[in-house]
Design a protein around this motif. Structure first.
Motif, PDB file in Angstrom:
ATOM      1  N   LEU A 272      -6.939   4.145   1.123  1.00  0.00           N
ATOM      2  CA  LEU A 272      -6.062   4.804   1.479  1.00  0.00           C
ATOM      3  C   LEU A 272      -5.297   5.435   0.414  1.00  0.00           C
ATOM      4  CD1 LEU A 272      -4.506   2.123   3.909  1.00  0.00           C
ATOM      5  CD2 LEU A 272      -5.155   4.610   4.341  1.00  0.00           C
TER       6      LEU A 272
ATOM      7  N   LEU B 272       2.572  -5.058   9.688  1.00  0.00           N
ATOM      8  CA  LEU B 272       2.874  -3.765   8.807  1.00  0.00           C
ATOM      9  C   LEU B 272       4.443  -3.706   8.626  1.00  0.00           C
ATOM     10  CD1 LEU B 272       0.144  -3.314  10.374  1.00  0.00           C
ATOM     11  CD2 LEU B 272       0.196  -0.705   9.780  1.00  0.00           C
TER      12      LEU B 272
ATOM     13  N   LEU C  84       1.783  -5.073   3.999  1.00  0.00           N
ATOM     14  CA  LEU C  84       0.597  -5.558   4.799  1.00  0.00           C
ATOM     15  C   LEU C  84       0.439  -6.987   4.788  1.00  0.00           C
ATOM     16  CD1 LEU C  84      -1.502  -4.718   7.103  1.00  0.00           C
ATOM     17  CD2 LEU C  84      -3.244  -4.477   5.155  1.00  0.00           C
TER      18      LEU C  84
ATOM     19  N   LYS D  64      -6.989  -0.706   0.613  1.00  0.00           N
ATOM     20  CA  LYS D  64      -5.978  -0.018   0.030  1.00  0.00           C
ATOM     21  C   LYS D  64      -6.268   0.786  -1.056  1.00  0.00           C
ATOM     22  CE  LYS D  64      -2.769  -1.946  -3.783  1.00  0.00           C
ATOM     23  NZ  LYS D  64      -1.733  -1.032  -3.389  1.00  0.00           N
TER      24      LYS D  64
ATOM     25  N   SER E  10       1.262   3.946   1.201  1.00  0.00           N
ATOM     26  CA  SER E  10       0.749   4.680   2.609  1.00  0.00           C
ATOM     27  C   SER E  10       1.766   4.878   3.571  1.00  0.00           C
ATOM     28  CB  SER E  10      -0.517   4.060   3.095  1.00  0.00           C
ATOM     29  OG  SER E  10      -1.178   5.047   3.973  1.00  0.00           O
TER      30      SER E  10
ATOM     31  N   LYS F 187      -1.082   5.584   9.272  1.00  0.00           N
ATOM     32  CA  LYS F 187      -2.356   5.384   8.592  1.00  0.00           C
ATOM     33  C   LYS F 187      -3.017   4.102   8.194  1.00  0.00           C
ATOM     34  CE  LYS F 187      -1.316   9.989   5.752  1.00  0.00           C
ATOM     35  NZ  LYS F 187      -1.213  10.478   4.520  1.00  0.00           N
ATOM     36  N   VAL F 188      -2.254   3.163   7.721  1.00  0.00           N
ATOM     37  CA  VAL F 188      -2.691   1.863   7.831  1.00  0.00           C
ATOM     38  C   VAL F 188      -3.194   1.243   9.116  1.00  0.00           C
ATOM     39  CG1 VAL F 188      -2.082  -0.642   6.983  1.00  0.00           C
ATOM     40  CG2 VAL F 188      -1.095   1.381   5.582  1.00  0.00           C
ATOM     41  N   TRP F 189      -2.406   1.549  10.208  1.00  0.00           N
ATOM     42  CA  TRP F 189      -3.001   1.197  11.490  1.00  0.00           C
ATOM     43  C   TRP F 189      -4.328   1.910  11.880  1.00  0.00           C
ATOM     44  CZ3 TRP F 189      -1.192  -2.296  15.172  1.00  0.00           C
ATOM     45  CH2 TRP F 189      -1.673  -2.106  16.430  1.00  0.00           C
TER      46      TRP F 189
ATOM     47  N   TYR G  10       1.406   0.405  14.731  1.00  0.00           N
ATOM     48  CA  TYR G  10       2.014   0.537  13.467  1.00  0.00           C
ATOM     49  C   TYR G  10       2.839  -0.578  13.171  1.00  0.00           C
ATOM     50  CZ  TYR G  10       0.644   5.292  15.639  1.00  0.00           C
ATOM     51  OH  TYR G  10       0.181   6.162  16.185  1.00  0.00           O
TER      52      TYR G  10
ATOM     53  N   ILE H  72       1.104  -1.159  -0.138  1.00  0.00           N
ATOM     54  CA  ILE H  72      -0.007   0.135  -0.101  1.00  0.00           C
ATOM     55  C   ILE H  72       0.873   1.137   0.090  1.00  0.00           C
ATOM     56  CG2 ILE H  72      -1.967   1.234   1.186  1.00  0.00           C
ATOM     57  CD1 ILE H  72      -2.546  -1.568   2.402  1.00  0.00           C
TER      58      ILE H  72
END
Length: 152
Positions: free
Chosen positions: A141, A95, A104, A138, A14, A18-20, A69, A12
């Motif tokens: 984001l 991650l 991810l 995905k 990112s 932000k993914v968390w 994270y 991703i």
């Protein structure tokens, strides 16, 4: 005997924070997780629930690992599964930051018979549902929009 696992990996564009947030925010999950809202305080041992519309319980479990994270793991029971499993399946997200990208990795362990659905054109089963959910996250984001709705 070890039960099978389902593993899905994506990359991703990112950041880990932000993914968390996408994985743990009630408002964010509702956008990409077929309307499910996730709720927890994300402390190890705390409850985690996925609620459908009208606050109907869909999935519940306990937080096993919460390393913001980096790694998130929780048990997974479907509320309407009859009979209930003796031991839960376990969902783990890892991650890994790779420059401007996050790798991810989703691992769903203790998969039972019936969790994998060998049919095309469905979101049934972990093998069909998780890729759709993670792909939708995905897209959200990376573009700010979810994928167009698909009816299967």
């Amino acid at each position: 005997m070890t039960k099978p696992s389902f593993v899905y990996v994506t990359y991703i564009a990112s950041t880990p924070d932000k993914v968390w947030n996408a994985l743990t925010s009630e408002e964010f999950t509702e956008k990409y997780f077929f309307g499910r809202r996730i709720q927890s305080d994300w402390n190890e041992g705390s409850d985690v629930t996925f609620l459908r519309e009208r606050d109907e319980l869909d999935v519940y479990g306990k937080v096993l690992i919460s390393e913001p994270y980096k790694r998130l793991s929780y048990t997974w029971f479907h509320a309407d599964e009859k009979p209930q499993r003796e031991e839960p399946s376990i969902v783990t997200f890892e991650l890994q930051q790779l420059e401007d990208t996050v790798k991810l990795t989703l691992k769903h362990e203790n998969v039972a018979e019936g969790d994998i659905v060998d049919k095309e054109n469905t979101f049934e089963g972990l093998n069909n549902g998780w890729p759709a959910i993670i792909s939708n996250m995905k897209s959200l984001l990376e573009t700010g929009k979810t994928l167009p709705a698909v009816v299967v």
